[in-house]
Design an enzyme around this catalytic site. Structure first.
Site, PDB file in Angstrom:
ATOM      1  CD  GLU A   7      48.750  41.264  42.452  1.00  0.00           C
ATOM      2  OE1 GLU A   7      48.071  41.296  43.491  1.00  0.00           O
ATOM      3  OE2 GLU A   7      48.260  41.168  41.312  1.00  0.00           O
ATOM      4  CE  LYS A   8      50.257  37.901  45.506  1.00  0.00           C
ATOM      5  NZ  LYS A   8      49.334  37.833  44.352  1.00  0.00           N
ATOM      6  CG  ASP A 103      46.789  38.117  41.544  1.00  0.00           C
ATOM      7  OD1 ASP A 103      47.582  37.203  41.246  1.00  0.00           O
ATOM      8  OD2 ASP A 103      46.412  38.329  42.709  1.00  0.00           O
ATOM      9  CG  ASP A 105      42.691  40.893  40.202  1.00  0.00           C
ATOM     10  OD1 ASP A 105      43.654  41.637  39.922  1.00  0.00           O
ATOM     11  OD2 ASP A 105      42.625  40.249  41.262  1.00  0.00           O
ATOM     12  CE1 TYR A 320      42.870  36.166  40.741  1.00  0.00           C
ATOM     13  CE2 TYR A 320      40.656  36.338  39.837  1.00  0.00           C
ATOM     14  CZ  TYR A 320      41.732  36.914  40.467  1.00  0.00           C
ATOM     15  OH  TYR A 320      41.678  38.227  40.841  1.00  0.00           O
ATOM     16  NE  ARG A 322      41.928  38.179  45.578  1.00  0.00           N
ATOM     17  CZ  ARG A 322      41.921  38.959  46.657  1.00  0.00           C
ATOM     18  NH1 ARG A 322      41.076  39.955  46.740  1.00  0.00           N
ATOM     19  NH2 ARG A 322      42.754  38.739  47.655  1.00  0.00           N
TER      20      ARG A 322
END
Length: 673
Positions: A7-8, A103, A105, A320, A322
């Site tokens: 993702e990044k 991520d 999610d 993590y 979230r």
């Protein structure tokens, strides 16, 4: 070639050394033989297209053009990251196996799968599902790759959420902004699928407080003694009381107080003592962590989320963040000894608690049946110098590690005693507690966090038996008033968003909603509140979250269906069903199209109430470039410090106008050609 898509960039850097991709190339890492590559997306590389992409006429806002209902959804390449898009595109063409490493999610799935579908990828796909970014967690995840189809429904849910937000937000905002101009509203009336029901909660609470009429009531406390030990008992009136059992008659209360003065003694009716055991707190879910930090440190939801993300992503010392779950998989119990050891190494001050720690003790924390997509937030096994953390990061990390350690300690135990007495034919009750075992609460001896139930009354009672007589040494009659509910703060607003059924009056709708149903998700609730604040719909006074004048006007203007939290909560349930494979995305979207079409047809010729509200808190400025948006005040930060700037509210519709603000907080407008 085997290609990992993160993702990044920071994720790719954390993973690359474990897969042998140590050569730094242009926008990716690769192994020396080029057979393994890892790249990144820098967030969403594809974005839902603005209305004018479907038809140029949509650049101008017009009620006659509503509703805007795309038949085939278009995604555009994000301009700021178009270079990285091309890097990923080129690597996908060369790959024969792709491992999604975004991520873990819904949004992570959406970031990856939106690209793979854009590139028409049909090859073998796997999923790297990690709970933390420390080395041990990454190695474990690499050894246990998932089949990508297991998590693909999360993408469908994220995609459905984004489309629904686009449909509801864009069509409703355009409709009521245009209608509002005929009723004296300036700028843009921003409407959102979730933000508007949340705003209504805040407006309703503020109005309840403003309209609250306090009612007087009266209470009597008596000071009693037995064997020279003094304790207190509270009057339990049975006459002249309201629905809450409070005495509202001053004359009756004073009459009872006089009788007590003459009686001078109270007789014990019965004594009931119960041994109560308090389990240690679970690991934190994100919302529970946000509530704890709000109550203990006055931190806002976005602030806690950013800190939790930093602890996970930058420092790699927590898992993590979230997550909506406070439990851990039973398999993670084997890691406990290592994690506890690292907690002690990271902070020798914590070693004083080691004598109370029993690593063989397995609490309710470890429960496979209670774990959802993500387990609770706990420390990782990474050793770190805590001096690297900011003061706020250390506060949040400290709460996380203490909750984890508590699960290796014995229960907190107290004896709770309730004594019922009678005097002057009136009933009284005394409550007291005796600490039996401090247990896990030794970790929180100096704090007052809300992770466990508190005892009713901390006074110590003398040894009493049925029939004993106690001497009344003092009678206190108190004149009190009922109080309105408190303004929402971050903690209570989070509770309201999670337990939305409590705020819904429709009995059928209330019944349809699960007890755990809410509006927003663990990952989005902080952003919703932040958005309301940026749009000047809410403001903060210390911990309190208050609605602004323009928020009152907006909520009074909008139709019930757009601000009904029950409808939004039902949609959230359906999105969750999509994420778990229990519902088709197409059925959810069919309902969204019907809803928007009916909304526009019902209200497109409506006349809104005249706006008589003047928002003295924030002056409204029309955008000088697009002429239909409003300038939104924002705060920036650079090397010289903080500064004010303004951006057009229609930035999503393509208006890129920005300008700086002056010292008084007004926009410095330049001429627009």
């Amino acid at each position: 070639m085997k290609l990992f898509i993160c993702e990044k960039p920071s994720q790719a850097k954390d993973i690359q050394k474990h897969i042998g991709a140590t050569v730094n190339d242009n926008g990716f890492y690769r192994s020396s033989d080029g057979k393994i590559c890892i790249t990144w997306c820098v967030g969403h590389l594809l974005e839902l297209a603005e209305p004018h992409v479907y038809d140029e006429k949509f650049k101008k806002w017009s009620i006659d053009d509503l509703p805007i209902l795309p038949e085939k959804w278009v995604y555009n390449i994000a301009q700021k990251t178009s270079k990285q898009f091309k890097v990923v595109q080129g690597l996908v063409k060369k790959a024969n196996v792709i491992i999604i490493a975004t991520d873990p999610d819904r949004e992570g799935e959406a970031i990856a799968w939106s690209l793979l579908e854009r590139f028409n990828w049909k090859g073998e796909t796997k999923r790297l599902w990690f709970s933390a970014l420390d080395d041990a967690s990454i190695r474990k995840a690499l050894a246990n790759l998932k089949i990508a189809s297991e998590t693909y429904p999360l993408y469908l849910a994220a995609q459905a959420r984004a489309k629904a937000d686009w449909l509801v937000g864009l069509n409703s905002t355009r409709l009521f902004t245009l209608l509002g101009r005929n009723s004296g509203f300036e700028g843009v009336l921003s409407v959102g699928r979730v933000q508007t029901p949340v705003l209504k909660l805040i407006v309703d609470r503020d109005r309840e407080i403003k309209n609250f009429i306090p009612k007087p009531y009266f209470s009597i406390n008596i000071h009693l003694s037995k064997t020279s030990q003094i304790f207190n008992a509270t009057w339990m009136p049975e006459e002249n009381i309201d629905e809450a059992g409070r005495c509202f008659s001053e004359s009756f209360a004073r009459q009872i107080a006089q009788k007590l003065q003459h009686s001078r003694e109270a007789k014990v009716i019965d004594v009931n003592t119960e041994r109560v055991k308090f389990s240690p707190p679970l690991a934190f879910s994100l919302s529970d962590l946000q509530k704890a930090c709000s109550k203990k440190y006055g931190m806002s939801m976005p602030q806690v989320l950013n800190i939790a993300q930093s602890l996970y992503e930058t420092h790699k010392i927590t898992t993590y963040p979230r997550t909506d779950c406070g439990y851990l998989p039973e398999s993670m119990f084997d890691e406990a000894e290592t994690i506890v050891s690292v907690i002690m190494k990271n902070d020798p001050e914590m070693a004083k608690f080691m004598p109370q720690v029993n690593l063989a003790h397995k609490s309710r924390l470890w429960n496979d049946k209670k774990v959802t997509a993500h387990h609770g937030i706990i420390p990782t096994s990474k050793i770190i110098e805590l001096s690297q953390l900011s003061a706020d990061e250390l506060k949040v990390y400290d709460l996380i590690r203490r909750n984890y350690l508590a699960n290796f300690m014995v229960h907190n135990e107290v004896d709770k005693t309730v004594v019922n007495l009678i005097s002057a034919e009136q009933k009284f009750q005394a409550k007291g507690t005796v600490l039996v075992e401090l247990g896990w609460k030794v970790l929180f001896a100096k704090d007052n966090i809300e992770n466990a139930e508190d005892v009713d009354d901390k006074q110590k009672l003398p040894v009493l038996s049925s029939g004993d007589t106690c001497i009344i040494s003092k009678v206190d009659i108190r004149s009190l008033q009922t109080k309105p509910p408190a303004h929402f703060d971050d903690a209570s607003l989070l509770d309201a968003m999670k337990q939305i059924a409590k705020y819904i009056e429709n009995p059928q709708l209330k019944k349809m909603l699960k007890e755990t149903s809410g509006i927003g998700t663990e990952a989005t609730r902080a952003g919703i509140v932040e958005t309301l604040e940026k749009r000047n719909y809410i403001e903060r006074k210390k911990k309190a979250i208050l609605a602004t004048d323009i928020a009152y006007a907006l909520i009074d203007t909008l139709p019930p269906v757009l601000k009904d939290p029950g409808m939004t909560a039902l949609w959230e349930q359906e999105l969750e069903n999509i994420a778990t494979g229990q519902q088709q995305q197409s059925e959810f979207m069919r309902k969204q199209y019907i809803f928007i079409n009916q909304l526009i047809q019902t209200y497109k010729r409506a006349e809104l109430p005249k706006n008589t509200t003047k928002n003295s808190k924030a002056k409204s400025y029309d955008c000088p470039e697009c002429k239909s948006g409003a300038l939104i005040k924002r705060e920036g930060k650079n090397q010289k410090g903080k500064y004010i700037w303004f951006g057009c509210s229609r930035y999503k519709d393509g208006c890129k106008f920005t300008c700086f603000g002056d010292k008084k907080g007004n926009p410095i407008l330049r001429s627009v050609k």
